[in-house]
Design a protein around this motif. Sequence first.
Motif, PDB file in Angstrom:
ATOM      1  N   CYS A 118      32.034  12.676 -11.887  1.00 43.21           N
ATOM      2  CA  CYS A 118      33.480  12.933 -11.749  1.00 43.21           C
ATOM      3  C   CYS A 118      33.754  14.437 -11.594  1.00 43.21           C
ATOM      4  N   CYS A 131      31.270  10.544 -18.347  1.00 44.41           N
ATOM      5  CA  CYS A 131      31.169  11.734 -19.203  1.00 44.41           C
ATOM      6  C   CYS A 131      30.764  11.313 -20.618  1.00 44.41           C
ATOM      7  N   CYS A 154      35.683  11.018 -18.325  1.00 45.64           N
ATOM      8  CA  CYS A 154      35.656   9.604 -17.921  1.00 45.64           C
ATOM      9  C   CYS A 154      34.580   8.875 -18.724  1.00 45.64           C
TER      10      CYS A 154
HETATM   11 ZN   LIG Z   1      33.068  11.888 -15.836  1.00 44.52          ZN
END
Ligand SMILES: [Zn+2]
Length: 419
Positions: free
Chosen positions: A416, A318, A315
């Motif tokens: 996440c 990240c 994501c």
């Molecule tokens: Zn992430």
Amino acid sequence: MTIPSDAECGYLHVGYMRNNGKNVFTLLRILDGDKNTLAENDEECSQNKFICTLEGKWVRRGSPVNTDDPSLFWRTIKSENPFLHKTRKTKVNDKTSMTMVGVVFPEEYSLRKKQDGWVFLMRHLQKVNKNHQEHNALVRPVYAGRVDMAHRVPFFDLLQQKKIAVFGAGCLGAPSILEFARCGVGEIRMLDHDFFDPGTAVRWPFGMDAAGQLKVVHLAKFIRKNYPYTKARDVVHRLGITSLAAKKENTDLAVLRDILKDVDMIYDATTELGLQHLLSDLAAAQKIPYVGISTTQGAWGGIVIRISPQSTAGCWGCYRHFFAKNKKMRPPADESGFVQPKGCGDVTYVGAGFDAQQIALEGVRAAVSTLTQDNEGGYPALPWDLSVLHLRDGDGSPIPHTWATFKIDPHPDCRCAND
Ligand SMILES: [Zn+2]
């Protein structure tokens, strides 16, 4: 527009306008001799502001009329076709009436392949001292329908179905918006609060003509006039100002909800980390792709980040985790590349439009690929999520454009990973 090959003659509806001192006509409809519609232009082409709509006539011929003398052309087709002996002319002003005559004939469009070709004759009648003066002129036909656009850009039709919300209309956002319109995006919603300061003409797509205009208002107006197959919606709003300053109906939330309703992508050219965080979150919540673009001081390089629910494993969070640790993801920047120009409330960066636009173009490519890659005829998928542009080496010497690309995988420290 194509008509049956056995249709021999009939009527035309033609929109007439003046554009930069030229007569410009739009063929709206082709009818048969009984005034039944044989073919009709795209609806968007009928929405131009015409001076009037002319009713003309057309005839079929077995071969082209071999002359470029308009009067001889008229005499030739008139003598062959009693249907043309009476043509109705439409008044375009007090002294002038006009009509249009079309001739359709077999035309070779590629080696030994023939299709209907058209040529048009404008007939113009002017009252000069109680006398009528007739003037004929041949009109060059050009083809600018949806189909003609799609012949040049194969994914035009796919993009016609797409809506993109673009945030930021500065030197990265504005060229991106124009590229989106050129390649046929069906609807562009653009948000920006700022007016165009002509001092920034060095890296904005328009110059003095746009001075003092709100950026998105000017862009949307230009797109509506020039790219009829793209709906352009401008939203003048500054995200992140205090709610006291905003009218109640114009809260950030209300504006965001409205601009993001049913969109297929968020395209972020704000180059503002806080907004990038917010917009990438909103894209994730809506399960639509996010593309963010930014440049560095001096326009020595830049970043295009694409987070797509279908194609990207990680994501936006990240990406930020990787970015914090991985020096290879950092584009070069001129540490002294900030100035505060006279009359400008904020510091801005030094850098040329031709360098900054590289990033906008790559951003549009990433967006178009992400939106169309899964469809037949779409732009091929890009096998990366992050691309980092280097235009200079560490000392500022120019180098050939170099793009470093990365996939964004889930990062173990990202929130996440624990969802
Ligand atoms: Zn992430």
